[in-house]
Design an enzyme around this catalytic site. Sequence first.
Site, PDB file in Angstrom:
ATOM      1  N   GLU A  82       0.818  -1.217   0.000  1.00 30.54           N
ATOM      2  CA  GLU A  82       0.000   0.000   0.000  1.00 30.54           C
ATOM      3  C   GLU A  82       0.851   1.266   0.000  1.00 30.54           C
ATOM      4  O   GLU A  82       0.522   2.254   0.655  1.00 30.54           O
ATOM      5  CB  GLU A  82      -0.979  -0.027   1.190  1.00 30.54           C
ATOM      6  CG  GLU A  82      -1.948  -1.198   1.109  1.00 30.54           C
ATOM      7  CD  GLU A  82      -2.921  -1.271   2.272  1.00 30.54           C
ATOM      8  OE1 GLU A  82      -2.622  -0.675   3.322  1.00 30.54           O
ATOM      9  OE2 GLU A  82      -3.973  -1.912   2.130  1.00 30.54           O
ATOM     10  N   GLU A  86      -5.255  -8.823  -0.179  1.00 32.26           N
ATOM     11  CA  GLU A  86      -5.654  -8.647   1.219  1.00 32.26           C
ATOM     12  C   GLU A  86      -7.170  -8.577   1.280  1.00 32.26           C
ATOM     13  O   GLU A  86      -7.748  -7.512   1.092  1.00 32.26           O
ATOM     14  CB  GLU A  86      -5.062  -7.371   1.835  1.00 32.26           C
ATOM     15  CG  GLU A  86      -3.600  -7.427   2.171  1.00 32.26           C
ATOM     16  CD  GLU A  86      -3.145  -6.185   2.938  1.00 32.26           C
ATOM     17  OE1 GLU A  86      -4.009  -5.488   3.520  1.00 32.26           O
ATOM     18  OE2 GLU A  86      -1.950  -5.897   2.935  1.00 32.26           O
TER      19      GLU A  86
END
Length: 466
Positions: A16, A96
Site C-alpha cells: 500500500e 488482502e
Amino acid sequence: LYQYGGNIISVQVENEYGSYYACDPGYLRHLQRSFRALLGSEVLLFTTDSAGAEELRCGTLQGLYATIDFGPGSNVTEAFGAQRQVEPKGPLVNSEYYTGWLDYWGEAHASTSSAWVARGLEDILQLGASVNMQVVSWWRYMFHGGTNFAYWSGADFKDQYKPVTTSYDYDAPLSEAGDPTEKLFAIRTVISKFQPLPVGPMPPATPKYAYGWVALQKYADLLDVLDVLCPSGPIQSQFPLTFEAMKQAHGFVLYHTQLPWDVPDPAMLGAPPHSICDRGYVMLQKEYQGTLERDGQTVLQVTGRAGDTLDILLENMGRISFGANISDFKGLLGNLSLDSRHLSNWLMYPLAIDTAIQHGWPHAALLKTSSGSRAGPAFYTGTFETPGSTWDTFVQLPGWGKGQLWINGFNLGRYWPRHGPQQTLFVPGSVLHVGYPNNITVLELEGAPSTPLLLFLDHPLFNTTL
C-alpha cells in the site's frame, strides 16, 4: 523459491505504498533492483494497493505485478476493473481480503459477519480471481488472529492517535488462540463450491483452562527500583530528549527534574500540543498527580516547594504504522513548563524492565518495603501452579487501571480494562510451567485495586468499553 524446488511463487515488494504521501517511483525502482539482485530474475515480484486510482498510480511500477486489496461489501467488479487499468493482462488478485478488523483502545470490538465475508469471497472466486495453475488461491488479512505481545501493538492516525489493543484477534476465521470459528466454516463452504475440500475432520479447538483467582502483593513503587531498571544510570540534558535520541525503541523512559521555585498556589504543569507521546504519569515528591496524554489532557495543577522532585514516566503506546504520520517520535517532544516557564536540568532513565524480569527480578530479589496505598506506577508479584498440564488460558485484571503483565518473564502485553474493549490477555500454555510456581509480575501505572487479584478464565473477554 519455486524455481529451486520450494513453495514460494511470488514475493511482495511493497504494501500500500500508494497510500503514502511521497509517491516516489524512484523508491520503487530501488526496491525492484534490490529484490532482483537478491532473488534473481525468475521470481514474480508484486505490489499491493487499494483500488483507488491515485493509490494505484503511486503504488505500482512496470515490472512489478500490481494487485489490489479490499474487503467484503466492496464492488468486486469495479475493484478488479481498477486493477485491469494498470495490469491489462494476468490474474485478478485481491491480495488482502479483510475478514475482520483490528481493535483500538477505547472503542468497541470490531467484528464482521461470517455471511458477509463468505458472500464477498464467493463474488471474488466467481470471477476466476486469484486462480493459479487451476488451483484457487488467495491471501486473506487476517486468516489467523494473533497477539501483539510485549510492546508490539502499533497505532493508526485517523484525525487523532489511535493505539491498537494487545489482542489482534481481528474477528478472524482462526481466533487469537488458533481455534476455528463460525467464519472459518462459512469460508470452507464457499471453497467447496469451487474445488474439493481436504479429506478428514477439522482439527478441534485447543483445550483452555480456567486456573481461577490469584492474589498478588505490592513489591515496590517504580521510583524505588530505578537502580535495577536502569543500571547504567540516567542521561543528563538541559531539556528533554526523545526515546529515539536515547536509543529506547519501546517501553518506558522516566524523566526526572526538580521544581526550581516555590509553588504555594496551584500552578499549571503542562506541555505543548502533541508533545506527550504517548502517556505521561506524573509524580511530585513521589506522589502520583495524574496523567498527561497525547490528544488528551496536557496540563495538571500542582503545588510544591523549590527542590521538590518531579518525575514523569513516559509510555510509548505503539508507533503509527500506516499513512503520512509514520515518523512517530516518542517521549517528551517539547519542553514541559510550569506556569509557562520552561523546566530544565533533566535526568532521563531509559528503563530496561524486560531485561530485569527475564533475569528473575523481582521474584529472585528481597521484598521491598513501600507504601501499600500509594497510587501511581508500581510493581506487583504473585505465583500460581498448574494442575498437571499447561493449557492456554486468558487472564483478566478486575479493578486494575492500566499496565503491563509478565508471566515467567514473558511479556504478555498491555492491559487497560478501564478503557476497553479488551478485558483479558491471552496466555499461551507454552509460557507456563508444570511442577513449580509460575511467576506473575505486573507493572500497574495508575493504581491497583485495594485487593490486587487476577482471574484466569477459559475464554476471552473482548467487547467491553467502560
